[in-house]
Design a protein around this motif. Structure first.
Motif, PDB file in Angstrom:
ATOM      1  N   LEU A  17      16.009   5.820  -3.420  1.00 41.38           N
ATOM      2  CA  LEU A  17      15.051   6.918  -3.539  1.00 41.38           C
ATOM      3  C   LEU A  17      15.157   7.785  -2.283  1.00 41.38           C
ATOM      4  O   LEU A  17      14.437   7.578  -1.313  1.00 41.38           O
ATOM      5  CB  LEU A  17      13.635   6.368  -3.699  1.00 41.38           C
ATOM      6  CG  LEU A  17      12.533   7.356  -4.096  1.00 41.38           C
ATOM      7  CD1 LEU A  17      12.884   8.048  -5.402  1.00 41.38           C
ATOM      8  CD2 LEU A  17      11.207   6.639  -4.221  1.00 41.38           C
ATOM      9  N   PRO A  18      16.069   8.772  -2.288  1.00 43.96           N
ATOM     10  CA  PRO A  18      16.275   9.607  -1.104  1.00 43.96           C
ATOM     11  C   PRO A  18      14.992  10.293  -0.633  1.00 43.96           C
ATOM     12  O   PRO A  18      14.155  10.705  -1.447  1.00 43.96           O
ATOM     13  CB  PRO A  18      17.312  10.633  -1.591  1.00 43.96           C
ATOM     14  CG  PRO A  18      18.018   9.955  -2.716  1.00 43.96           C
ATOM     15  CD  PRO A  18      16.976   9.117  -3.389  1.00 43.96           C
ATOM     16  N   ASP A  19      14.844  10.388   0.698  1.00 47.50           N
ATOM     17  CA  ASP A  19      13.677  11.040   1.322  1.00 47.50           C
ATOM     18  C   ASP A  19      12.362  10.431   0.834  1.00 47.50           C
ATOM     19  O   ASP A  19      11.354  11.135   0.658  1.00 47.50           O
ATOM     20  CB  ASP A  19      13.691  12.553   1.054  1.00 47.50           C
ATOM     21  CG  ASP A  19      14.890  13.248   1.683  1.00 47.50           C
ATOM     22  OD1 ASP A  19      15.522  12.644   2.574  1.00 47.50           O
ATOM     23  OD2 ASP A  19      15.197  14.364   1.279  1.00 47.50           O
ATOM     24  N   LYS A  40      16.113   6.859   5.421  1.00 42.82           N
ATOM     25  CA  LYS A  40      17.282   6.253   4.802  1.00 42.82           C
ATOM     26  C   LYS A  40      16.891   5.279   3.695  1.00 42.82           C
ATOM     27  O   LYS A  40      16.531   4.140   3.946  1.00 42.82           O
ATOM     28  CB  LYS A  40      18.121   5.539   5.855  1.00 42.82           C
ATOM     29  CG  LYS A  40      18.720   6.493   6.888  1.00 42.82           C
ATOM     30  CD  LYS A  40      19.535   5.752   7.924  1.00 42.82           C
ATOM     31  CE  LYS A  40      20.113   6.711   8.948  1.00 42.82           C
ATOM     32  NZ  LYS A  40      20.881   6.018  10.010  1.00 42.82           N
ATOM     33  N   SER A  41      16.960   5.748   2.456  1.00 41.13           N
ATOM     34  CA  SER A  41      16.726   4.919   1.288  1.00 41.13           C
ATOM     35  C   SER A  41      17.773   5.284   0.250  1.00 41.13           C
ATOM     36  O   SER A  41      17.888   6.444  -0.145  1.00 41.13           O
ATOM     37  CB  SER A  41      15.321   5.160   0.720  1.00 41.13           C
ATOM     38  OG  SER A  41      15.158   4.491  -0.504  1.00 41.13           O
ATOM     39  N   GLY A  82       5.873   1.649   4.857  1.00 43.14           N
ATOM     40  CA  GLY A  82       5.610   3.034   4.504  1.00 43.14           C
ATOM     41  C   GLY A  82       5.782   3.368   3.038  1.00 43.14           C
ATOM     42  O   GLY A  82       5.634   4.534   2.645  1.00 43.14           O
ATOM     43  N   ASP A  83       6.105   2.359   2.211  1.00 46.34           N
ATOM     44  CA  ASP A  83       6.246   2.608   0.770  1.00 46.34           C
ATOM     45  C   ASP A  83       5.212   1.815  -0.031  1.00 46.34           C
ATOM     46  O   ASP A  83       5.461   1.386  -1.145  1.00 46.34           O
ATOM     47  CB  ASP A  83       7.664   2.267   0.300  1.00 46.34           C
ATOM     48  CG  ASP A  83       8.061   0.830   0.616  1.00 46.34           C
ATOM     49  OD1 ASP A  83       7.211   0.070   1.134  1.00 46.34           O
ATOM     50  OD2 ASP A  83       9.218   0.461   0.347  1.00 46.34           O
ATOM     51  N   PRO A 106       2.506  -3.461  -6.420  1.00 52.28           N
ATOM     52  CA  PRO A 106       3.885  -3.299  -5.969  1.00 52.28           C
ATOM     53  C   PRO A 106       4.095  -2.003  -5.205  1.00 52.28           C
ATOM     54  O   PRO A 106       3.375  -1.021  -5.396  1.00 52.28           O
ATOM     55  CB  PRO A 106       4.689  -3.314  -7.273  1.00 52.28           C
ATOM     56  CG  PRO A 106       3.710  -2.888  -8.326  1.00 52.28           C
ATOM     57  CD  PRO A 106       2.388  -3.409  -7.894  1.00 52.28           C
ATOM     58  N   GLY A 107       5.108  -2.022  -4.336  1.00 52.04           N
ATOM     59  CA  GLY A 107       5.446  -0.829  -3.570  1.00 52.04           C
ATOM     60  C   GLY A 107       6.351   0.094  -4.363  1.00 52.04           C
ATOM     61  O   GLY A 107       6.597  -0.092  -5.556  1.00 52.04           O
ATOM     62  N   VAL A 108       6.874   1.105  -3.669  1.00 49.13           N
ATOM     63  CA  VAL A 108       7.730   2.113  -4.310  1.00 49.13           C
ATOM     64  C   VAL A 108       9.160   1.941  -3.805  1.00 49.13           C
ATOM     65  O   VAL A 108       9.456   2.185  -2.634  1.00 49.13           O
ATOM     66  CB  VAL A 108       7.237   3.539  -3.995  1.00 49.13           C
ATOM     67  CG1 VAL A 108       8.192   4.573  -4.583  1.00 49.13           C
ATOM     68  CG2 VAL A 108       5.833   3.750  -4.545  1.00 49.13           C
TER      69      VAL A 108
END
Length: 254
Positions: free
Chosen positions: A16-18, A12-13, A99-100, A235-237
């Motif tokens: 940025l889906p999936d 669930k984002s 996880g990102d 930085p993350g995504v």
């Protein structure tokens, strides 16, 4: 080093889906994160997810994953369930890696874990780095932390802390000499027993006002050790633009 790295991941984002399965150089992002974490001193790397697609992708890449419930209000609660599923002893040190973060520095994990491994009285640890620009200091999206003489957190805030009263009365365009405010880095270490206890702590009004979950820990009287890193982390995504930037870095051989 002797600690376990847990990576909570869910699909669930909104921006940025999936996201966990986004391709980075031929592998899903969650696998890239696991690869980076595996370069640290962690003796075990486990992805905690509520989606079988993430579980399948992680296991196909040769990493360990566990299925958790889908109704957890936070990633910390997901980690608490994962600690139970993995039957981790209360004394085990657990590092929470988002996880990102496919560019995360493995040494940062070691430093955060090292605080807990060196101090048996600490239930939780995190990291920060020095802020050099006034714009960052006054930006409410930049979370600040102040620490005591033992490098334990006194408070986290979106407000500019500590406040240099006399200097800022004259000028807020730059930071005064001698002031080295700290920007919080969102990586956490826990003892597995505290992870279990945390999931039962009542939320505090402070965390509601600041929108900072870690304030619950301080509110209930627990200590958080803070490792001060030399540099800001990569930085993350969070957005498609972030993803493209990371893809280019991997293509260039990061």
């Amino acid at each position: 080093m002797s600690y376990v790295a847990l990576i909570p991941a869910r699909m669930k984002s909104t921006r940025l889906p999936d996201k966990p399965l986004a391709d980075i150089g031929g592998l899903p992002m969650i696998v890239r994160v696991a690869e980076r974490v595996a370069l640290s001193g962690a003796v075990r790397v486990v992805v905690a997810t509520d989606d079988p697609r993430i579980l399948d992708a992680v296991e196909k890449a040769g990493f360990e994953a566990v299925m958790t419930r889908a109704d957890h209000p936070s990633g910390t609660d997901r980690l608490a369930e994962a600690a139970d599923l993995l039957q981790l002893p209360d004394t085990d040190v657990v590092i929470n890696v988002q996880g990102d973060e496919p560019l995360i520095d493995p040494k940062l994990l070691d430093h955060v874990a090292g605080q807990l491994l060196a101090d048996a009285d600490l239930p939780m640890s995190t990291a920060a780095h020095v802020i050099h620009e006034a714009a960052d200091f006054f930006n409410p999206n930049v979370v600040k932390v102040v620490t005591d003489a033992r490098s334990r957190a006194l408070y986290f805030s979106r407000a500019p802390i500590a406040w240099a009263r006399d200097a800022f009365a004259k000028d807020t365009a730059s930071l005064p000499d001698g002031l080295a405010p700290l920007r919080h880095i969102g990586i956490y270490g826990y003892r597995a027993g505290f992870l279990r206890a945390y999931s039962r702590l009542q939320p505090s009004a402070l965390e509601g006002w600041e929108a900072l979950e870690q304030l619950r820990v301080l509110w209930h009287g627990y200590a958080i050790g803070v490792h001060v890193a030399e540099h800001a982390p990569a930085p993350g995504v969070d957005t498609p633009e972030d993803l493209e930037r990371v893809r280019k870095l991997y293509a260039a051989g990061v």
